[in-house]
Write an enzyme that holds these catalytic residues in place. Structure first.
Site, mmCIF file in Angstrom:
data_model
loop_
_atom_site.group_PDB
_atom_site.id
_atom_site.type_symbol
_atom_site.label_atom_id
_atom_site.label_comp_id
_atom_site.label_asym_id
_atom_site.label_seq_id
_atom_site.Cartn_x
_atom_site.Cartn_y
_atom_site.Cartn_z
ATOM 1 N N GLU A 34 0.913 -0.665 0.449
ATOM 2 C CA GLU A 34 0.135 -0.223 0.011
ATOM 3 C C GLU A 34 0.985 1.421 0.610
ATOM 4 O O GLU A 34 0.711 2.740 -0.942
ATOM 5 C CB GLU A 34 -0.911 0.046 1.471
ATOM 6 C CG GLU A 34 -1.865 -1.427 1.287
ATOM 7 C CD GLU A 34 -2.359 -0.958 2.978
ATOM 8 O OE1 GLU A 34 -3.886 -0.806 2.427
ATOM 9 O OE2 GLU A 34 -1.993 -0.734 3.592
ATOM 10 N N ASP A 221 -12.391 -3.226 -2.893
ATOM 11 C CA ASP A 221 -13.703 -4.344 -2.375
ATOM 12 C C ASP A 221 -14.923 -3.861 -2.028
ATOM 13 O O ASP A 221 -14.916 -2.235 -0.899
ATOM 14 C CB ASP A 221 -13.314 -5.141 -1.953
ATOM 15 C CG ASP A 221 -12.553 -5.009 -0.493
ATOM 16 O OD1 ASP A 221 -13.218 -5.454 0.224
ATOM 17 O OD2 ASP A 221 -11.570 -5.182 0.171
#
Length: 263
Positions: A34, A221
């Site tokens: 990330e 998601d």
């Protein structure tokens, strides 16, 4: 007593960390994947040794962006299992050690998250936190329910939202990637816009030190969607990290030299 003139029209009050000019920013990111695009984009240098105390496995990167000192920290790899140390325990330890080492004026918890189609969330959206809450610390005892949720407010940042093109919502934190029916019920009670695994723990530590905290979260998601969470997360992790790379420098540019109360 320290007195300041606020940016909202001259009202006077006691000075707090929210009134201090932002010159040093601590960015807390759970996973190295990330963090990587952001670290590379800002040309931050890996600290050797890490600014975090051993035996913590955390990694730190330091540099400047314009006139602002920026330190990014990740939880690092677990010594036993060899995977990123995700979740609230590692996040709290990393944040505590990093705040002591860096003494930041603002903490930013950046990372990926699940969004909710019921709240208008879509893959690639980037959210600014309005608050952080826990959804898996369920303690049905008198006085303990609010402690379990442990809501921490972020400063209202309407100008930042407009400048960086962010959505706004509550960050809800739990230690599981999946979502049980009970989790879903509590997240609805939390008015959650995003679901993730570290933010509320980081916010609790920042609050302990009296330091303002905001969350910048990129959706990988859809929690209330039809696809398996793990599959969708892995598919979109790279794109979400690049979205953070795009938004985070804009956020740091905007906050530099301002106070959290004036964002």
């Amino acid at each position: 007593v320290n007195i300041h003139i606020s940016c909202m029209g001259g009202r006077q009050s006691k000075t707090t960390m929210a009134d201090k000019k932002i010159e040093t920013v601590l960015v807390v990111i759970a996973m190295e994947a990330e963090a990587a695009p952001f670290v590379e984009h800002l040309k931050l240098t890996k600290d050797e040794p890490s600014l975090l105390n051993t035996p913590l496995p955390g990694i730190s990167y330091s540099g400047t962006h314009g006139s602002t000192k920026v330190v990014a920290v990740c939880n690092g790899k677990d010594a036993i299992y060899g995977v990123d140390s995700v979740g609230t325990v590692s996040a709290a330890l990393t944040t505590y050690a990093a705040i002591q080492a860096v003494k930041p004026d603002l903490v930013i918890n950046a990372g990926t998250c699940g969004g909710f189609k019921a709240k208008g969330g879509a893959i690639g959206d980037v959210y600014l936190s309005s608050a952080f809450k826990n959804h898996d610390r369920r303690i049905p005892l008198p006085g303990f329910e609010a402690f379990g949720t442990y809501a921490v407010e972020s400063p209202a940042c309407p100008k930042l939202v407009a400048a960086a093109g962010l959505k706004v919502g509550v960050v809800s934190t739990g230690n599981s990637l999946d979502c049980t029916p009970t989790d879903a019920e509590v997240m609805k009670e939390n008015d959650a816009s995003v679901k993730e695994m570290e933010g509320a723990a980081i916010a609790q530590v920042a609050k302990m030190f009296g330091i303002p905290i905001i969350g910048i979260k990129s959706v990988t998601d859809i929690v209330d969607g039809d696809r398996p969470t793990g599959e969708e997360f892995m598919e979109n992790l790279g794109a979400a990290a690049k979205a953070l790379q795009d938004k985070l420098p804009k956020v740091i540019d905007f906050v530099a030299g301002k106070t959290a109360a004036c964002l």
